[in-house]
Design a protein around this motif. Structure first.
Motif, PDB file in Angstrom:
ATOM      1  N   GLY A  10      -1.482  -2.849  -8.299  1.00  6.16           N
ATOM      2  CA  GLY A  10      -0.735  -3.407  -7.171  1.00  6.16           C
ATOM      3  C   GLY A  10       0.622  -2.744  -7.054  1.00  6.16           C
ATOM      4  N   GLY A  12       3.321  -3.265  -5.060  1.00  2.01           N
ATOM      5  CA  GLY A  12       4.349  -3.981  -4.301  1.00  2.01           C
ATOM      6  C   GLY A  12       5.631  -4.048  -5.115  1.00  2.01           C
ATOM      7  N   ALA A  13       6.470  -5.035  -4.784  1.00  2.00           N
ATOM      8  CA  ALA A  13       7.775  -5.161  -5.448  1.00  2.00           C
ATOM      9  C   ALA A  13       7.622  -5.225  -6.970  1.00  2.00           C
ATOM     10  N   ALA A  14       6.671  -6.036  -7.434  1.00  2.00           N
ATOM     11  CA  ALA A  14       6.503  -6.210  -8.869  1.00  2.00           C
ATOM     12  C   ALA A  14       5.965  -4.937  -9.516  1.00  2.00           C
ATOM     13  N   GLU A  33      -2.989   1.224  -6.094  1.00  2.00           N
ATOM     14  CA  GLU A  33      -2.662   0.463  -4.875  1.00  2.00           C
ATOM     15  C   GLU A  33      -3.813   0.605  -3.889  1.00  2.00           C
ATOM     16  N   LYS A  34      -4.250  -0.546  -3.353  1.00  2.00           N
ATOM     17  CA  LYS A  34      -5.422  -0.470  -2.460  1.00  2.00           C
ATOM     18  C   LYS A  34      -5.078   0.039  -1.060  1.00  2.00           C
ATOM     19  N   GLY A  40       3.751  -2.906  -0.722  1.00  2.00           N
ATOM     20  CA  GLY A  40       3.291  -4.296  -0.781  1.00  2.00           C
ATOM     21  C   GLY A  40       3.598  -5.097   0.471  1.00  2.00           C
ATOM     22  N   ASP A  41       3.341  -6.393   0.369  1.00  2.00           N
ATOM     23  CA  ASP A  41       3.492  -7.285   1.525  1.00  2.00           C
ATOM     24  C   ASP A  41       4.931  -7.352   2.002  1.00  2.00           C
ATOM     25  N   LYS A  51      12.681  -9.690   8.668  1.00  2.00           N
ATOM     26  CA  LYS A  51      14.153  -9.632   8.782  1.00  2.00           C
ATOM     27  C   LYS A  51      14.572  -8.728   9.938  1.00  2.00           C
ATOM     28  N   ALA A 115      -8.804  -1.854  -7.016  1.00  2.00           N
ATOM     29  CA  ALA A 115      -9.126  -1.869  -8.445  1.00  2.00           C
ATOM     30  C   ALA A 115      -9.970  -3.086  -8.807  1.00  2.00           C
ATOM     31  N   GLY A 140      -0.153  -9.441  -5.877  1.00  2.00           N
ATOM     32  CA  GLY A 140       0.479 -10.223  -4.809  1.00  2.00           C
ATOM     33  C   GLY A 140      -0.332 -11.387  -4.295  1.00  2.00           C
ATOM     34  N   ASP A 305       3.535 -12.565  -7.194  1.00  2.00           N
ATOM     35  CA  ASP A 305       2.886 -13.672  -6.486  1.00  2.00           C
ATOM     36  C   ASP A 305       1.533 -14.068  -7.082  1.00  2.00           C
ATOM     37  N   PRO A 311       7.639 -17.422  -5.572  1.00  2.00           N
ATOM     38  CA  PRO A 311       7.089 -16.279  -4.824  1.00  2.00           C
ATOM     39  C   PRO A 311       8.117 -15.562  -3.948  1.00  2.00           C
ATOM     40  N   PHE A 312       9.008 -14.823  -4.587  1.00  2.00           N
ATOM     41  CA  PHE A 312      10.008 -14.042  -3.859  1.00  2.00           C
ATOM     42  C   PHE A 312       9.984 -12.609  -4.377  1.00  2.00           C
ATOM     43  N   THR A 313      10.460 -11.689  -3.540  1.00  2.00           N
ATOM     44  CA  THR A 313      10.505 -10.282  -3.938  1.00  2.00           C
ATOM     45  C   THR A 313      11.413 -10.080  -5.147  1.00  2.00           C
ATOM     46  N   HIS A 314      12.578 -10.739  -5.132  1.00  2.00           N
ATOM     47  CA  HIS A 314      13.514 -10.535  -6.246  1.00  2.00           C
ATOM     48  C   HIS A 314      12.985 -11.166  -7.533  1.00  2.00           C
TER      49      HIS A 314
HETATM   50  C1  LIG Z   1       6.507 -13.170   6.329  1.00  2.00           C
HETATM   51  C2  LIG Z   1       7.054 -13.115   4.917  1.00  2.00           C
HETATM   52  C3  LIG Z   1       8.411 -12.938   4.732  1.00  2.00           C
HETATM   53  C4  LIG Z   1       8.934 -12.882   3.449  1.00  2.00           C
HETATM   54  N1  LIG Z   1      10.269 -12.734   3.299  1.00  2.00           N
HETATM   55  C5  LIG Z   1      10.816 -12.689   2.065  1.00  2.00           C
HETATM   56  C6  LIG Z   1      12.200 -12.508   1.895  1.00  2.00           C
HETATM   57  O1  LIG Z   1      12.965 -12.406   2.851  1.00  2.00           O
HETATM   58  N2  LIG Z   1      12.693 -12.453   0.629  1.00  2.00           N
HETATM   59  C7  LIG Z   1      11.880 -12.581  -0.454  1.00  2.00           C
HETATM   60  O2  LIG Z   1      12.387 -12.531  -1.584  1.00  2.00           O
HETATM   61  N3  LIG Z   1      10.543 -12.750  -0.325  1.00  2.00           N
HETATM   62  C8  LIG Z   1       9.996 -12.810   0.905  1.00  2.00           C
HETATM   63  N4  LIG Z   1       8.639 -12.940   1.052  1.00  2.00           N
HETATM   64  C9  LIG Z   1       7.807 -13.046  -0.163  1.00  2.00           C
HETATM   65  C10 LIG Z   1       7.528 -11.639  -0.734  1.00  2.00           C
HETATM   66  O3  LIG Z   1       6.938 -10.833   0.256  1.00  2.00           O
HETATM   67  C11 LIG Z   1       6.614 -11.730  -1.947  1.00  2.00           C
HETATM   68  O4  LIG Z   1       7.091 -12.686  -2.853  1.00  2.00           O
HETATM   69  C12 LIG Z   1       6.535 -10.362  -2.639  1.00  2.00           C
HETATM   70  O5  LIG Z   1       6.001  -9.407  -1.769  1.00  2.00           O
HETATM   71  C13 LIG Z   1       5.678 -10.452  -3.903  1.00  2.00           C
HETATM   72  O6  LIG Z   1       5.626  -9.200  -4.502  1.00  2.00           O
HETATM   73  P1  LIG Z   1       4.346  -8.752  -5.347  1.00  2.00           P
HETATM   74  O7  LIG Z   1       4.668  -7.419  -5.889  1.00  2.00           O
HETATM   75  O8  LIG Z   1       3.938  -9.831  -6.243  1.00  2.00           O
HETATM   76  O9  LIG Z   1       3.182  -8.637  -4.242  1.00  2.00           O
HETATM   77  P2  LIG Z   1       3.023  -7.619  -3.013  1.00  2.00           P
HETATM   78  O10 LIG Z   1       4.322  -7.147  -2.525  1.00  2.00           O
HETATM   79  O11 LIG Z   1       2.154  -8.293  -2.019  1.00  2.00           O
HETATM   80  O12 LIG Z   1       2.260  -6.388  -3.630  1.00  2.00           O
HETATM   81  C14 LIG Z   1       0.938  -6.468  -4.071  1.00  2.00           C
HETATM   82  C15 LIG Z   1       0.247  -5.153  -3.837  1.00  2.00           C
HETATM   83  O13 LIG Z   1      -1.005  -5.154  -4.532  1.00  2.00           O
HETATM   84  C16 LIG Z   1      -1.965  -4.508  -3.730  1.00  2.00           C
HETATM   85  N5  LIG Z   1      -3.307  -4.960  -4.152  1.00  2.00           N
HETATM   86  C17 LIG Z   1      -3.881  -6.175  -3.970  1.00  2.00           C
HETATM   87  N6  LIG Z   1      -5.085  -6.222  -4.544  1.00  2.00           N
HETATM   88  C18 LIG Z   1      -5.306  -4.995  -5.092  1.00  2.00           C
HETATM   89  C19 LIG Z   1      -6.381  -4.417  -5.816  1.00  2.00           C
HETATM   90  N7  LIG Z   1      -7.467  -5.114  -6.146  1.00  2.00           N
HETATM   91  N8  LIG Z   1      -6.260  -3.125  -6.201  1.00  2.00           N
HETATM   92  C20 LIG Z   1      -5.142  -2.415  -5.910  1.00  2.00           C
HETATM   93  N9  LIG Z   1      -4.113  -2.920  -5.243  1.00  2.00           N
HETATM   94  C21 LIG Z   1      -4.174  -4.191  -4.840  1.00  2.00           C
HETATM   95  C22 LIG Z   1      -1.590  -4.946  -2.323  1.00  2.00           C
HETATM   96  O14 LIG Z   1      -2.124  -4.082  -1.343  1.00  2.00           O
HETATM   97  C23 LIG Z   1      -0.063  -4.898  -2.375  1.00  2.00           C
HETATM   98  O15 LIG Z   1       0.439  -3.648  -1.986  1.00  2.00           O
HETATM   99  C24 LIG Z   1       8.075 -13.001   2.329  1.00  2.00           C
HETATM  100  C25 LIG Z   1       6.694 -13.165   2.518  1.00  2.00           C
HETATM  101  C26 LIG Z   1       6.193 -13.215   3.798  1.00  2.00           C
HETATM  102  C27 LIG Z   1       4.706 -13.395   3.971  1.00  2.00           C
END
Ligand SMILES: Cc1cc2nc3c(=O)[nH]c(=O)nc-3n(C[C@H](O)[C@H](O)[C@H](O)COP(=O)(O)OP(=O)(O)OC[C@H]3O[C@@H](n4cnc5c(N)ncnc54)[C@H](O)[C@@H]3O)c2cc1C
Ligand SMILES: NC(=O)c1ccc[n+]([C@@H]2O[C@H](COP(=O)([O-])OP(=O)(O)OC[C@H]3O[C@@H](n4cnc5c(N)ncnc54)[C@H](O)[C@@H]3O)[C@@H](O)[C@H]2O)c1
Length: 474
Positions: A10, A12-14, A33-34, A40-41, A51, A115, A140, A305, A311-314
């Motif tokens: 994955g 994304g941010a994490a 990354e898929k 990421g999201d 934003k 994956a 995520g 997430d 569930p925040f980016t930071h």
């Molecule tokens: C509309 C909206 C607004 C938001 N605004 C804010 C904000 O202002 N501030 C804030 O702090 N948070 C915000 N968030 C929350 C934030 O987006 C999430 O908490 C953050 O993205 C989590 O990061 P992550 O790395 O866990 O997941 P993600 O960023 O979602 O990354 C996960 C990645 O894993 C990949 N993946 C999934 N399954 C697989 C697989 N099987 N194989 C390979 N890759 C895979 C996905 O494609 C993705 O790229 C918001 C969320 C939404 C929906």
């Protein structure tokens, strides 16, 4: 077959935080990354587009008001195209920074593909089989919708599709008054849509301090229909429009709009991973982890997430930093969530760190103090006619800050100093002794912390002595 010391699933941010951190330490790392692009999201369908849309809609709103003053009209629908372009541009610029090349340059092998585990140590990505000593799952979350009658028969938007809408809907129903629902609802209101928000729970933003949620609700209700404590019983498509049927106190009420946005929460995106083959335990859809992010398989970690923290980016980024050392060096780092702030980017903005007053009273009983100041008492907000809002700081009786909340223009920026003070374990008095440039918005923090000194001074025996002394000297 390729062997890695660490495989991150994955991007994304994490996941990006972990992959970059581990590669910079010299580990042999794969990042899977898929999607076509990393980020990421948050980058593609979350924080960044929302934003950008919020900023564009704020400008549209200002122009509409200015046009009214000038006796003309401003068309939000046309501005919508510019807003969309702005969303795309923001994503593209940040995407450049989070591109695959950046990771490859620091030695990360990036695999694009979905994956799935074959066994606790083998991961399949397309035709590749990767063998990992350690794994970090950071896939995520995704939007979830409740089982509402008729919903599967009607078109609806989620955060994954709403930013692709080509035209501004004249009217919009948003189901779910969480952060996603409220931030987007207000953006569409400001661009010119008629918006109705329907929320099932009786409490509005129940994680916020009650004073904050009550205040924000009253502000938002000025521009949108906000119905709290309603049961959505059915959704239908009637003549190309969406009809939502609700029940409130035994009465049926129907709402109609051009479009429907479902903002009813999120669940971890872990189905494709085949965690059963890796013997990783999951409870109610979330991956079980210890406080150091170890799953039921100690060589497999999960963050962001996919786990039930915040569930925040930071938060995802902080968990990412912690897990690098845990995975590579067997450490037990964890994040202190009690001091993790968050911001709701409505207007007025909401800032939150630590306990709400209710949580503080439940925990400490009467051993707490609350200090509150209105933004209408702070010169900068008065000068800029942005008086809506207030600051509230909650301390223990000894002055230790245990929670801080604010509603107001850019509250998330000028309240950050309180997070620093909390992290250092500083008491509220220290914030009062800092020098705040005049007239900054951060003076709101000074205003509220000054109340602490005033109280201390008032209660001090020295003050009483001084009063007697000056009386004697008259
Ligand atoms: C509309 C909206 C607004 C938001 N605004 C804010 C904000 O202002 N501030 C804030 O702090 N948070 C915000 N968030 C929350 C934030 O987006 C999430 O908490 C953050 O993205 C989590 O990061 P992550 O790395 O866990 O997941 P993600 O960023 O979602 O990354 C996960 C990645 O894993 C990949 N993946 C999934 N399954 C697989 C697989 N099987 N194989 C390979 N890759 C895979 C996905 O494609 C993705 O790229 C918001 C969320 C939404 C929906
Ligand atoms: N500014 C930010 O930092 C930001 C912005 C957006 C999202 N996020 C993160 O994303 C997470 C998810 O946000 P979200 O708003 O999707 O979820 P959420 O869980 O915060 O809100 C979903 C809302 O939908 C309501 N709901 C559920 N089913 C319903 C039904 N049948 N009828 C009516 N209402 C219903 C819930 O009661 C809840 O209030 C948040 O917890 C937040 O951490 C953060």
């Amino acid at each position: 077959m390729k062997d890695y010391q660490l495989i991150v699933i994955g991007g994304g941010a994490a996941g990006m935080t972990v992959a970059a951190g581990a590669a910079n330490l010299g580990a042999k790392v794969a990042l899977v990354e898929k999607n076509k692009h990393l980020g990421g999201d948050c980058l593609h369908v979350g924080c960044v587009p929302s934003k950008a849309l919020i900023a564009a809609s704020k400008e549209a709103n200002a122009m509409m008001r200015a046009a009214r003053v000038l006796g003309t009209e401003f068309n939000g629908g046309e501005h919508y195209q510019m807003s969309k372009a702005r969303v795309d541009k923001a994503r593209a610029i940040i995407q450049d920074h989070d591109g695959t090349e950046r990771f490859e340059k620091i030695g990360v092998d990036v695999y694009i593909g979905e994956a799935s585990f074959q066994s606790p140590t083998e991961l399949k990505v397309g035709d590749d089989l990767l063998i990992g000593k350690k794994f970090v799952i950071s896939t995520g979350s995704k939007p979830t919708v409740p089982p509402i009658d008729g919903l599967d028969q009607v078109p609806y938007l989620t955060n994954e599709t709403v930013f692709e809408e080509e035209t501004l809907p004249e009217s919009l129903i948003v189901i779910g008054a969480g952060t996603v629902g409220l931030e987007l609802a207000q953006s569409f209101v400001r661009l010119g849509s008629q918006v109705t928000v329907l929320e099932a729970q009786d409490a509005f933003l129940p994680k916020e301090d009650e004073d904050v949620s009550t205040y924000l609700k009253s502000q938002l209700e000025m521009a949108m229909r906000l119905k709290i404590g309603v049961k959505v019983s059915r959704v239908d498509e009637v003549d190309g429009r969406i009809r939502v049927t609700t029940e409130v106190d035994g009465e049926t009420v129907e709402y109609e709009a051009d479009k429907l946005l479902m903002a009813t929460g999120r669940v971890p995106r872990i189905d494709a991973l085949r965690l059963d083959r890796a013997n990783v335990q999951v409870t109610k859809g979330y991956i079980d982890v210890s406080s150091s992010y170890r799953t039921s398989q100690p060589h497999i970690f999960a963050i962001g997430d996919t786990i039930k923290t915040l569930p925040f980016t930071h938060a995802a980024g902080e968990e990412g930093k912690a897990v690098v050392a845990n995975a590579l060096f067997g450490l037990w780092n964890k994040v202190d969530y009690s001091k993790l702030p968050w911001i709701t980017f409505t207007d007025p903005e909401v800032f939150h760190v630590g306990m709400t007053e209710k949580e503080a009273r439940e925990r400490y009983g009467d051993d707490i103090e609350t200090y509150e100041a209105k933004l209408s008492e702070v010169d900068r907000f008065i000068a800029e006619r942005q008086e809506a809002g207030f600051v509230k700081v909650i301390t223990k009786k000894n002055g230790k800050i245990i929670g801080a909340h604010a509603v107001g223009e850019s509250a998330g920026d000028w309240m950050q100093i309180v997070v620093y003070a909390m992290q250092r374990g500083d008491k509220i008095g220290k914030l009062s002794r800092m020098i705040y440039p005049y007239p900054s918005r951060s003076e709101a923090v000074k205003k509220v912390t000054d109340l602490y000194w005033r109280k201390r001074l008032f209660e001090s025996p020295l003050t009483e002595l001084a009063r007697r002394y000056f009386k004697l000297m008259q």
